[in-house]
Motif scaffolding. Structure first.
Motif, PDB file in Angstrom:
ATOM      1  N   UNK A 193       0.985  -1.261  -0.024  1.00 34.10           N
ATOM      2  CA  UNK A 193       0.151   0.027  -0.036  1.00 34.10           C
ATOM      3  C   UNK A 193       1.034   1.281   0.094  1.00 34.10           C
ATOM      4  N   UNK A 194       1.819   0.970   0.539  1.00 34.16           N
ATOM      5  CA  UNK A 194       2.783   2.426   0.768  1.00 34.16           C
ATOM      6  C   UNK A 194       3.497   2.691  -0.424  1.00 34.16           C
ATOM      7  N   UNK A 195       3.795   1.438  -0.991  1.00 28.29           N
ATOM      8  CA  UNK A 195       4.419   1.420  -2.344  1.00 28.29           C
ATOM      9  C   UNK A 195       3.654   2.095  -3.735  1.00 28.29           C
ATOM     10  N   UNK A 196       2.420   1.852  -3.378  1.00 23.32           N
ATOM     11  CA  UNK A 196       1.384   2.162  -4.520  1.00 23.32           C
ATOM     12  C   UNK A 196       1.000   3.526  -4.383  1.00 23.32           C
ATOM     13  N   UNK A 197       1.017   4.051  -3.094  1.00 26.04           N
ATOM     14  CA  UNK A 197       0.780   5.582  -2.604  1.00 26.04           C
ATOM     15  C   UNK A 197       2.213   6.517  -3.293  1.00 26.04           C
ATOM     16  N   UNK A 198       3.290   5.609  -3.351  1.00 27.06           N
ATOM     17  CA  UNK A 198       4.373   6.509  -3.902  1.00 27.06           C
ATOM     18  C   UNK A 198       4.171   6.880  -5.312  1.00 27.06           C
ATOM     19  N   UNK A 199       4.958   7.920  -5.865  1.00 28.59           N
ATOM     20  CA  UNK A 199       4.747   8.578  -7.065  1.00 28.59           C
ATOM     21  C   UNK A 199       5.680   7.337  -8.259  1.00 28.59           C
ATOM     22  N   UNK A 200       5.368   7.337  -9.389  1.00 24.06           N
ATOM     23  CA  UNK A 200       5.923   6.475 -10.475  1.00 24.06           C
ATOM     24  C   UNK A 200       7.570   6.396  -9.952  1.00 24.06           C
ATOM     25  N   UNK A 201       7.991   7.802 -10.054  1.00 19.19           N
ATOM     26  CA  UNK A 201       9.473   7.941  -9.842  1.00 19.19           C
ATOM     27  C   UNK A 201       9.961   7.431  -8.556  1.00 19.19           C
TER      28      UNK A 201
END
Length: 720
Positions: free
Chosen positions: A253-261
């Motif tokens: 979840x934390x990963x998906x809330x990060x931007x693509x970069x």
């Protein structure tokens, strides 16, 4: 670091775990091996470090942390333990044997953190060490038990989530304030906070990741989005434990809330092991989708979201970062899925190959000590680069080159044993006669000489010399002949040593070669002349070494030149000069962590203690015996005492004879015994201060390491 160990200071508050800490303390009192077992992110490391800090009074020789997660090769576990203990072993004996000897007389707590991937190596190692070291206890953290006889397990569960004073809520609130100053658990958001903590099963890492989202989202928004992720992701990994699923979900979840970069950089940074700096990150991770300038911005975003941690303090004036092992694993999975791992590992290899190459150049410069510190900071990543070269087909020549280029680190910074491991592996994999192999041969021969493995050294150096003649490699020929001279020197074949050193220096001159190795050749030639009775010629060469070192700001070879100059000064009765130079020799070699040079200086200071003081006071035979006892212990970590050489032993025997004739046998034996009990830092403080033995009965052991720490402290850069 603490004065009696290397446990890091806690950077954030410790929440709860009162019962678990009490259990850990009780288990440590009654058991020799305690393993904290639990899933990733549950807080095993924090608990173990807090428990170890609380147990410090029970361990006279301290508590020492070994970060096992940084190791990929189980064969390096012994070396990592030795490194954590500040044990420099330059002998050719197995590293496990050196550890057994070092730990046998000590009362010490070893903290092995994150060793689940090294169980097959850790279990027999710990069984062996615990058997031979009765004062040793081990506190390990692992996702599975180690399976060692007598092991006591402490299963660690997530933090409690129920009740107004639930630890999970307290932890979330603390981390939330750090991410969003002014945040507080209020009657309005308490229900949402409680629900979030329950949803995350009270797993500390998951709670910290969620708290890191508060600058962007409210607690209610986090709950809503996390609920979506659970619905989406809990259908996979049916065989995983629920808590593993929860943690993976929280990270995902934390990963998906990060931007693509941010996701891209997270994945690319997973190739680093241990700590790294911005320059390394920009070189390795920039490329398609991420420019070097964007790496800086994105790195800051990942720090803000607790994906990356900034290390306290600076190394050589530079900030460093690291990623928690669980998050690194997650990023590595994405990197593999994107089929980018091979390219990133090659770029990682290239960066650390460049760091080693530049380090070899800067070793011969006024930045020599800084180079030592910088290379130490990169040690874990250098290991990863070497492992890549040795396991990826077609990289064998680069493995030889990298392992050979790091000679200055293996020799000058106290890593002889580990250097042999990498060089032996590389030589076995690449038998063809290349320039890289020639360098690896003479470097390995050099290490063997310092370890006391002279016969093996002679074989390697002769192979190097013959290959150099066959291929016309004049540089390799010079180094091979030089190190053959070293083998002759410690064998007391002084005429042959002089001839070989002369030949090597002629080759160096023809090549225009001038570096630390060349200066060491001059020092060794001067010593050979001195040993065979030609004091004038010896002094001339030694003087040339000191002048050239001063000219180029070189300090490592300079320290050896000081030893030779001090020895020569003693031989002509100039004890004041000899003492000053021997002390500086000890100080510099301790700064480099070069035990060979350090123990040579201690041996000479022992002899000088028998001489009248600079103010005319009588010599101190008890101090001489004490220093010889300390040197005796150090030699066990270096190799054969004084290389088994009659020439190098002359000063030692002269000192021993003076003590024997001037002190009652019982007094001499007691002073010698006390010398064997000194820790290295304590010994160096004493040697530099030259504290009289007569005061030793009332003086306390120096637990404040400030004096010794000052030898290297300026090199670590400013503190924050």
């Amino acid at each position: 670091m603490t004065a009696n160990g290397n446990l890091p200071a806690e950077l954030t508050g410790f929440v709860g775990r009162t019962v678990e800490l009490a259990v850990a303390q009780r288990l440590l009192r009654r058991a020799r091996l305690v393993t904290v077992v639990g899933p990733g992110g549950v807080g095993k490391s924090r608990l173990a470090r807090r428990a170890a800090a609380g147990a410090l009074p029970d361990f006279a020789d301290g508590a020492w942390l070994v970060p096992c997660a940084e190791l990929s090769d189980p064969a390096l576990l012994c070396h990592a333990v030795a490194e954590a203990l500040r044990l420099t072993d330059g002998t050719a004996r197995p590293a496990r044997e050196a550890l057994r000897d070092f730990l046998a007389p000590r009362r010490l707590l070893l903290v092995l953190d994150g060793c689940e991937h090294l169980v097959e190596e850790a279990a027999p190692l710990l069984a062996s060490l615990l058997t031979t070291a009765p004062g040793l206890k081990v506190l390990a953290t692992s996702r599975e038990p180690l399976g060692v006889e007598g092991e006591q397990q402490l299963p660690l569960s997530p933090l409690p989530t129920e009740g107004p004073d639930a630890d999970a809520v307290t932890l979330f609130a603390q981390r939330a304030v750090a991410a969003l100053p002014g945040f507080a658990v209020t009657p309005e958001n308490a229900e949402q906070v409680g629900a979030l903590c329950r949803r995350l099963d009270g797993i500390p890492l998951a709670l910290e990741l969620a708290a890191g989202r508060l600058p962007l989202l409210s607690v209610q928004q986090i709950n809503e989005r996390l609920g979506d992720r659970f619905a989406l992701l809990t259908g996979g990994a049916r065989t995983a434990l629920p808590r593993h699923q929860t943690l993976r979900t929280a990270i995902g979840w934390s990963h998906e809330l990060c931007s693509a970069q941010e996701r891209l950089l997270w994945a690319r940074l997973s190739v680093f092991v241990g700590t790294f700096d911005l320059d390394a990150a920009q070189y390795v991770c920039s490329g398609e989708g991420l420019t070097a300038e964007e790496v800086l911005e994105t790195l800051g975003a990942l720090v803000a979201k607790s994906v990356l941690l900034r290390e306290p303090g600076l190394v050589d004036g530079v900030a460093r970062y690291r990623m928690l092992d669980t998050l690194r694993e997650y990023g590595a999975q994405w990197l593999r899925a994107a089929d980018g791992e091979h390219l990133l590992r090659r770029r990682h290899r290239d960066w650390y190959l460049g760091l080693a190459t530049w380090g070899e150049v800067e070793w011969f410069s006024p930045r020599q000590l800084e180079t030592s510190v910088r290379t130490e900071a990169a040690h874990s990543n250098l290991r990863a680069a070497l492992e890549y070269c040795l396991t990826d087909p077609g990289e064998e020549q680069l493995a030889l080159f990298l392992a050979g280029t790091l000679w200055y680190f293996w020799v000058g910074c106290g890593h002889l044993g580990e250097g042999r491991v990498w060089l032996d592996r590389a030589l076995d994999l690449a038998p063809e006669p290349t320039e890289a192999r020639a360098k690896a041969l003479w470097v390995t021969g050099y290490l063997c000489i310092l370890q006391g493995d002279r016969l093996h050294a002679i074989r390697l150096l002769e192979e190097c010399r013959q290959q150099a003649l066959d291929t016309g490699d004049d540089r390799a020929l010079a180094y091979a002949v030089h190190r053959q001279g070293c083998a002759a020197l410690i064998a007391d074949d002084l005429d042959r040593a002089v001839s070989l050193f002369d030949e090597a220096l002629w080759h160096y001159d023809q090549l225009g070669e001038l570096n630390s190795n060349v200066l060491m050749g001059m020092f060794e030639l001067g010593l050979a002349h001195t040993f065979r009775g030609d004091a004038a010629t010896g002094a001339a060469w030694i003087g040339k070494v000191l002048v050239e070192c001063e000219r180029f700001g070189e300090r490592w070879a300079y320290a050896y030149g000081l030893f030779a100059s001090a020895y020569a000064a003693w031989s002509v009765g100039d004890t004041a000069k000899a003492r000053a130079q021997a002390r500086e020799c000890v100080r510099l070699n301790h700064a480099f962590r070069d035990l060979v040079g350090l123990v040579l200086g201690i041996e000479l200071l022992a002899l000088l203690a028998t001489e009248p003081g600079d103010d005319g006071t009588p010599g101190d035979l008890r101090e001489a015996a004490l220093l010889q006892g300390a040197a005796h212990t150090l030699w066990r970590s270096v190799g054969e005492p004084l290389f088994g050489s009659d020439s190098f032993n002359a000063a030692h025997h002269a000192c021993k004879q003076r003590v024997r004739h001037g002190l009652p046998e019982a007094e001499a034996a007691e002073a010698f015994r006390r010398g064997t009990t000194f820790a290295l830092d304590e010994l160096v403080v004493r040697a530099l201060a030259q504290q009289p033995a007569a005061q030793a009965g009332t003086a306390q052991r120096p637990h404040d390491r400030t004096a010794v720490g000052a030898l290297r402290e300026p090199l670590a850069g400013q503190r924050e």
